[in-house]
Design a protein around this motif. Structure first.
Motif, PDB file in Angstrom:
ATOM      1  N   ALA A   1      32.253  19.679   5.546  1.00  0.00           N
ATOM      2  CA  ALA A   1      33.287  18.931   6.258  1.00  0.00           C
ATOM      3  C   ALA A   1      34.136  19.906   7.042  1.00  0.00           C
ATOM      4  CB  ALA A   1      34.135  18.149   5.263  1.00  0.00           C
ATOM      5  N   GLY A   2      33.822  20.091   8.303  1.00  0.00           N
ATOM      6  CA  GLY A   2      34.628  20.950   9.152  1.00  0.00           C
ATOM      7  C   GLY A   2      33.925  22.216   9.562  1.00  0.00           C
ATOM      8  N   ALA A   3      34.202  22.652  10.764  1.00  0.00           N
ATOM      9  CA  ALA A   3      33.554  23.828  11.335  1.00  0.00           C
ATOM     10  C   ALA A   3      33.901  25.099  10.576  1.00  0.00           C
ATOM     11  CB  ALA A   3      33.942  23.961  12.796  1.00  0.00           C
ATOM     12  N   GLN A   4      35.029  25.141   9.872  1.00  0.00           N
ATOM     13  CA  GLN A   4      35.432  26.340   9.140  1.00  0.00           C
ATOM     14  C   GLN A   4      34.370  26.748   8.125  1.00  0.00           C
ATOM     15  OE1 GLN A   4      38.850  24.754   7.349  1.00  0.00           O
ATOM     16  NE2 GLN A   4      40.168  25.034   9.115  1.00  0.00           N
TER      17      GLN A   4
ATOM     18  N   LYS B   1      23.787  20.226  13.313  1.00  0.00           N
ATOM     19  CA  LYS B   1      23.400  21.498  12.697  1.00  0.00           C
ATOM     20  C   LYS B   1      22.681  21.255  11.378  1.00  0.00           C
ATOM     21  CE  LYS B   1      27.166  24.227  14.670  1.00  0.00           C
ATOM     22  NZ  LYS B   1      28.376  25.008  14.400  1.00  0.00           N
ATOM     23  N   ARG B   2      23.261  20.396  10.537  1.00  0.00           N
ATOM     24  CA  ARG B   2      22.637  20.106   9.240  1.00  0.00           C
ATOM     25  C   ARG B   2      21.245  19.528   9.422  1.00  0.00           C
ATOM     26  NH1 ARG B   2      27.847  18.486   7.900  1.00  0.00           N
ATOM     27  NH2 ARG B   2      27.327  16.315   8.322  1.00  0.00           N
ATOM     28  N   SER B   3      21.113  18.602  10.355  1.00  0.00           N
ATOM     29  CA  SER B   3      19.814  17.969  10.598  1.00  0.00           C
ATOM     30  C   SER B   3      18.780  18.992  11.075  1.00  0.00           C
ATOM     31  CB  SER B   3      19.973  16.853  11.628  1.00  0.00           C
ATOM     32  OG  SER B   3      18.725  16.291  11.928  1.00  0.00           O
ATOM     33  N   THR B   4      19.169  19.827  12.016  1.00  0.00           N
ATOM     34  CA  THR B   4      18.262  20.847  12.546  1.00  0.00           C
ATOM     35  C   THR B   4      17.871  21.840  11.462  1.00  0.00           C
ATOM     36  OG1 THR B   4      19.227  20.629  14.744  1.00  0.00           O
ATOM     37  CG2 THR B   4      18.014  22.666  14.282  1.00  0.00           C
ATOM     38  N   LEU B   5      18.847  22.293  10.687  1.00  0.00           N
ATOM     39  CA  LEU B   5      18.572  23.258   9.632  1.00  0.00           C
ATOM     40  C   LEU B   5      17.763  22.651   8.497  1.00  0.00           C
ATOM     41  CD1 LEU B   5      21.988  25.129   9.613  1.00  0.00           C
ATOM     42  CD2 LEU B   5      19.801  25.985  10.461  1.00  0.00           C
ATOM     43  N   ARG B   6      17.995  21.392   8.198  1.00  0.00           N
ATOM     44  CA  ARG B   6      17.225  20.702   7.155  1.00  0.00           C
ATOM     45  C   ARG B   6      15.754  20.660   7.548  1.00  0.00           C
ATOM     46  NH1 ARG B   6      20.028  16.218   6.820  1.00  0.00           N
ATOM     47  NH2 ARG B   6      21.319  17.069   5.174  1.00  0.00           N
ATOM     48  N   ALA B   7      15.478  20.297   8.792  1.00  0.00           N
ATOM     49  CA  ALA B   7      14.094  20.237   9.267  1.00  0.00           C
ATOM     50  C   ALA B   7      13.459  21.633   9.227  1.00  0.00           C
ATOM     51  CB  ALA B   7      14.048  19.663  10.676  1.00  0.00           C
TER      52      ALA B   7
ATOM     53  N   LYS C   1      25.680  29.126  15.054  1.00  0.00           N
ATOM     54  CA  LYS C   1      26.610  29.593  16.088  1.00  0.00           C
ATOM     55  C   LYS C   1      26.669  28.648  17.284  1.00  0.00           C
ATOM     56  CE  LYS C   1      26.022  34.391  14.770  1.00  0.00           C
ATOM     57  NZ  LYS C   1      25.467  35.700  15.140  1.00  0.00           N
ATOM     58  N   SER C   2      25.834  27.625  17.295  1.00  0.00           N
ATOM     59  CA  SER C   2      25.786  26.717  18.440  1.00  0.00           C
ATOM     60  C   SER C   2      27.021  25.812  18.480  1.00  0.00           C
ATOM     61  CB  SER C   2      24.527  25.850  18.373  1.00  0.00           C
ATOM     62  OG  SER C   2      24.663  24.844  17.396  1.00  0.00           O
ATOM     63  N   THR C   3      27.156  25.100  19.561  1.00  0.00           N
ATOM     64  CA  THR C   3      28.270  24.174  19.720  1.00  0.00           C
ATOM     65  C   THR C   3      27.903  22.762  19.258  1.00  0.00           C
ATOM     66  OG1 THR C   3      27.610  23.720  21.999  1.00  0.00           O
ATOM     67  CG2 THR C   3      29.258  25.465  21.650  1.00  0.00           C
ATOM     68  N   SER C   4      26.763  22.615  18.621  1.00  0.00           N
ATOM     69  CA  SER C   4      26.352  21.316  18.097  1.00  0.00           C
ATOM     70  C   SER C   4      27.337  20.819  17.045  1.00  0.00           C
ATOM     71  CB  SER C   4      24.961  21.415  17.457  1.00  0.00           C
ATOM     72  OG  SER C   4      24.004  21.827  18.394  1.00  0.00           O
ATOM     73  N   THR C   5      27.318  19.528  16.811  1.00  0.00           N
ATOM     74  CA  THR C   5      28.166  18.965  15.759  1.00  0.00           C
ATOM     75  C   THR C   5      27.646  19.415  14.398  1.00  0.00           C
ATOM     76  OG1 THR C   5      26.851  16.963  15.480  1.00  0.00           O
ATOM     77  CG2 THR C   5      28.590  16.906  17.182  1.00  0.00           C
ATOM     78  N   ASP C   6      28.480  19.287  13.380  1.00  0.00           N
ATOM     79  CA  ASP C   6      28.061  19.642  12.021  1.00  0.00           C
ATOM     80  C   ASP C   6      26.837  18.836  11.608  1.00  0.00           C
ATOM     81  OD1 ASP C   6      30.129  21.433  11.853  1.00  0.00           O
ATOM     82  OD2 ASP C   6      31.379  20.189  10.562  1.00  0.00           O
TER      83      ASP C   6
ATOM     84  N   TRP D   1      31.257  26.764   8.471  1.00  0.00           N
ATOM     85  CA  TRP D   1      30.153  27.481   9.119  1.00  0.00           C
ATOM     86  C   TRP D   1      30.506  28.950   9.327  1.00  0.00           C
ATOM     87  CZ3 TRP D   1      25.699  25.080   9.086  1.00  0.00           C
ATOM     88  CH2 TRP D   1      25.654  23.686   9.150  1.00  0.00           C
ATOM     89  N   GLU D   2      31.793  29.278   9.310  1.00  0.00           N
ATOM     90  CA  GLU D   2      32.233  30.631   9.645  1.00  0.00           C
ATOM     91  C   GLU D   2      31.574  31.726   8.798  1.00  0.00           C
ATOM     92  OE1 GLU D   2      33.839  31.703  12.362  1.00  0.00           O
ATOM     93  OE2 GLU D   2      33.714  29.600  12.942  1.00  0.00           O
ATOM     94  N   PRO D   3      31.513  31.586   7.467  1.00  0.00           N
ATOM     95  CA  PRO D   3      30.866  32.659   6.688  1.00  0.00           C
ATOM     96  C   PRO D   3      29.412  32.877   7.101  1.00  0.00           C
ATOM     97  CG  PRO D   3      32.080  31.201   5.235  1.00  0.00           C
ATOM     98  CD  PRO D   3      32.075  30.562   6.600  1.00  0.00           C
ATOM     99  N   LEU D   4      28.724  31.812   7.455  1.00  0.00           N
ATOM    100  CA  LEU D   4      27.330  31.950   7.868  1.00  0.00           C
ATOM    101  C   LEU D   4      27.214  32.615   9.237  1.00  0.00           C
ATOM    102  CD1 LEU D   4      25.910  28.510   6.722  1.00  0.00           C
ATOM    103  CD2 LEU D   4      25.720  30.722   5.578  1.00  0.00           C
ATOM    104  N   LYS D   5      28.197  32.412  10.085  1.00  0.00           N
ATOM    105  CA  LYS D   5      28.179  33.028  11.412  1.00  0.00           C
ATOM    106  C   LYS D   5      28.300  34.542  11.312  1.00  0.00           C
ATOM    107  CE  LYS D   5      30.168  29.201  14.039  1.00  0.00           C
ATOM    108  NZ  LYS D   5      31.310  28.772  14.858  1.00  0.00           N
ATOM    109  N   GLN D   6      28.925  35.022  10.255  1.00  0.00           N
ATOM    110  CA  GLN D   6      29.178  36.453  10.097  1.00  0.00           C
ATOM    111  C   GLN D   6      27.990  37.199   9.486  1.00  0.00           C
ATOM    112  OE1 GLN D   6      31.969  37.431  11.530  1.00  0.00           O
ATOM    113  NE2 GLN D   6      32.350  35.268  11.920  1.00  0.00           N
TER     114      GLN D   6
END
Length: 126
Positions: A21-24, A83-89, A75-80, A26-31
């Motif tokens: 819940a929230g872009a925050q 991102k979850r859907s793409t990563l799940r696949a 790191k993309s500008t996609s919605t959460d 994703w931050e640890p994964l971006k690093q």
């Protein structure tokens, strides 16, 4: 300590199923460096499953490819949700590729551990 880091890095591959819940979040994964994630995942699975050198090399390539791809998505500008859907696949595809590298007993152990990690991170099983 190294085992803890490896398990945490492995969870990165599974965290995509988590309810974020929230872009925050994703931050640890971006690093994280995709090469570091792939190396830790490969080391963990090599020790845990007793992989041969050939299997380890194949798994390293798979892990690096998917860690790099996941970093791009995170790191993309996609919605959460996107991102979850793409990563799940991608995670489902990765699991199938990993399973192809393993012997039947290794595959069974791999799937059991992945399911346990999913439960530990409050993630629905496959």
């Amino acid at each position: 300590m190294r085992l803890r880091i490896a398990v945490l890095c492995t969870l990165v591959g599974q965290i995509v199923f988590a309810q974020m819940a929230g872009a925050q979040l994703w931050e640890p994964l971006k690093q994280r460096d995709p090469q570091e994630i792939a190396r830790a995942q490969t080391d963990f699975w090599t020790r845990t499953l007793g992989l041969s050198p050939r299997q380890t090399a194949a798994l390293q390539q798979i892990n690096l490819r998917y860690a790099s791809s996941a970093a791009t998505v995170v790191k993309s500008t996609s919605t959460d949700a996107e991102k979850r859907s793409t990563l799940r696949a991608a995670d489902d595809q990765k699991a199938a590729e990993v399973a192809d590298v393993l012997t039947p007993p290794q595959r069974d152990r791999y799937l059991a551990i992945v399911q346990r990690l999913n439960r530990l991170s409050d993630v629905p099983s496959r």
